[in-house]
Design an enzyme around this catalytic site. Structure first.
Site: not given
Ligand code: GLU
Length: 475
Positions: A154, A194
């Site tokens: 991430k 995201d």
């Protein structure tokens, strides 16, 4: 001084040895969890979100490990909770006024046991090491559940896209990628979108990667259709959530028809959820933003669903605008939608947006199914309240895995240099969600027949990564 430090080092070694004693019958599971968490907390102070995510996994996976000889004493979970690599970098850029701005960029390469690191990039002012480590940790389990070969990662930056011009967004993305391109690649680490990173940002990031590396590869997913993106990727997370919820409802002989559904958020994920839940006969009555929630008694359908895209693209972050446009809707400033009576609740905004009080409201109002669409939207005490009341509850790492699964399908299409039809991608997505649901059931079914999806998802996600790590040795 040397004596003292050697003594404390020895003490530490002893402590660690005790925790990893081999499989045996009188294994005190609660103590193991406490000791494990104490070590993780000591190593990661001031990272509340990360500790929350690890704890949720530890309380379900450590008891499982204690029943499997092959997994005990291998520090598998401890290794999974330590990123393989953490990259933190400066992102300097020049705004439209000519002023120099400095943001902090991150990429957490959490676990590559089952495939290249894979996970989104978040641009939001709340981004910090704790938030990205929790997301990367969750991503490892989520990606494992998809059954596709993707490790966990991430990234992101504490950059606030709100109020920025298109040129500023482009310059920021270029500055971010100028550093990140040294650490990623189609066989190494494949980022995606995201919160705050959608098709536009992926385009700018891809352009900069291609320019610097002089390579046209599937290094990012969520790309535009013109340059290697996959059909259905924008809808995939929300559709996948609803396919998963459909399976949950099926376990009690029900479906979406005639169900009242409360959704939070109004971003890409919420949009996909509203679209599919409505298509399956549900009536979605809420969405929300940072400013409050919308209650639309007539249901959010037809042109109202398309308006969600406009709302998001406006960059205003104001759910209130929906009520201005559609008179059937009420706006409740500063509140969350969980006070509204519903059958199915789908939190699709962000982490920790549903607390114990909200869970109590939902249960008191007769909710039968809570399917997380965001990453870790429910606090641990809220989750325990749902589980304690035997409400169908699924964690985001299982129910929102359709987004990254479709990213995996985008990677496949890039590798074979073909594009599949939307029907084909959608069918594969649905199949994957049904498979994840089955895995959760297999590992999460309790004696009375209730499915604990939290336990099921964590154990099923853990097993594949653990097997790969064991096979690959201590690396
Ligand atoms: N950010 C999404 C997630 O939380 C998608 C990640 C991806 O497609 O790589 O799973």
């Amino acid at each position: 001084i040397i004596k003292i430090s050697v003594a404390s080092f020895e003490k530490k070694i002893k402590f660690v040895d005790n925790i990893n004693q081999p499989f045996m019958e009188n294994y005190n599971v609660d103590q193991k969890i406490q000791e494990f968490m104490a070590r993780i907390e000591a190593k990661n102070p001031n990272e509340p979100e990360f500790l929350q995510a690890v704890k949720e996994v530890a309380v379900t996976v450590i008891p499982f490990i204690s029943t499997r000889k092959e997994y005990t004493g291998k520090k598998l979970l401890e290794r999974m909770a330590e990123p393989e690599r953490t990259i933190i970098f400066r992102v300097p850029w020049v705004d439209d006024k000519g002023e120099i701005q400095v943001n902090r960029g991150f990429r957490i390469q959490m676990n590559s046991a089952i495939g290249p690191y894979k996970g989104g990039i978040r641009f939001h002012p709340t981004v910090n090491l704790s938030v990205l480590k929790f997301l990367a940790f969750e991503q490892t389990f989520k990606n494992s559940l998809t059954t596709l070969p993707m490790g966990g990662g991430k990234g992101g930056a504490d950059f606030d896209p709100q109020g920025k011009s298109d040129n500023e967004i482009m310059r920021f993305c270029q500055a971010f990628m100028t550093e990140m391109c040294k650490h990623i690649g189609p066989e190494t680490d494949v980022p995606a979108g995201d919160i705050g990173v959608g098709a536009r940002e992926i385009g700018y990031l891809f352009g900069q990667y291609k320019k610097i590396r002089n390579e046209f590869t599937g290094v990012l997913t969520g790309k535009g259709l013109a340059y290697g993106g996959s059909l259905i990727r924008p809808e995939a997370t929300g559709y996948g959530v609803v396919y998963f919820a459909e399976q949950m409802l099926k376990t009690i002989g029900q479906d979406f028809k005639g169900k009242t559904v409360c959704v939070s958020g109004f971003g890409n994920v919420a949009w996909g959820v509203v679209k599919k839940a409505t298509e399956l006969g549900g009536k979605v009555v809420t969405i929300s933003g940072p400013d409050g929630y919308i209650y639309d008694k007539d249901g959010i359908s037809g042109e109202k669903i398309d308006y969600l895209l406009e709302l998001r693209a406006s960059g205003n972050n104001r759910a209130e605008d929906y009520a201005k446009k559609f008179p059937s809707a009420e706006f409740h400033a500063g509140k969350r939608p969980w006070e509204v009576k519903c059958d199915v609740a789908i939190p699709a905004a962000t982490q920790n947006e549903l607390h114990l009080e909200d869970a109590k409201n939902l249960v008191a109002n007769g909710v039968i199914c809570v399917t997380e669409a965001a990453n870790m939207p429910s606090s641990l005490d809220a989750i325990n309240h749902f589980l304690g009341n035997k409400v169908l509850f699924s964690p985001g790492k299982a129910s929102n895995a359709g987004g990254v699964a479709t990213s995996g399908l985008e990677m496949t299409q890039n590798s074979i240099r073909l594009n599949w039809s939307s029907e084909e991608v959608d069918a594969r997505l649905k199949e994957i969600m049904i498979g994840i649901h089955k895995a959760c059931r297999d590992y999460g079914k309790e004696e009375d027949g209730y499915v604990n999806y939290v336990k099921g998802a964590n154990i099923a996600g853990f097993v594949k990564v653990a097997e790969a790590m064991l096979a690959q040795g201590v690396v």
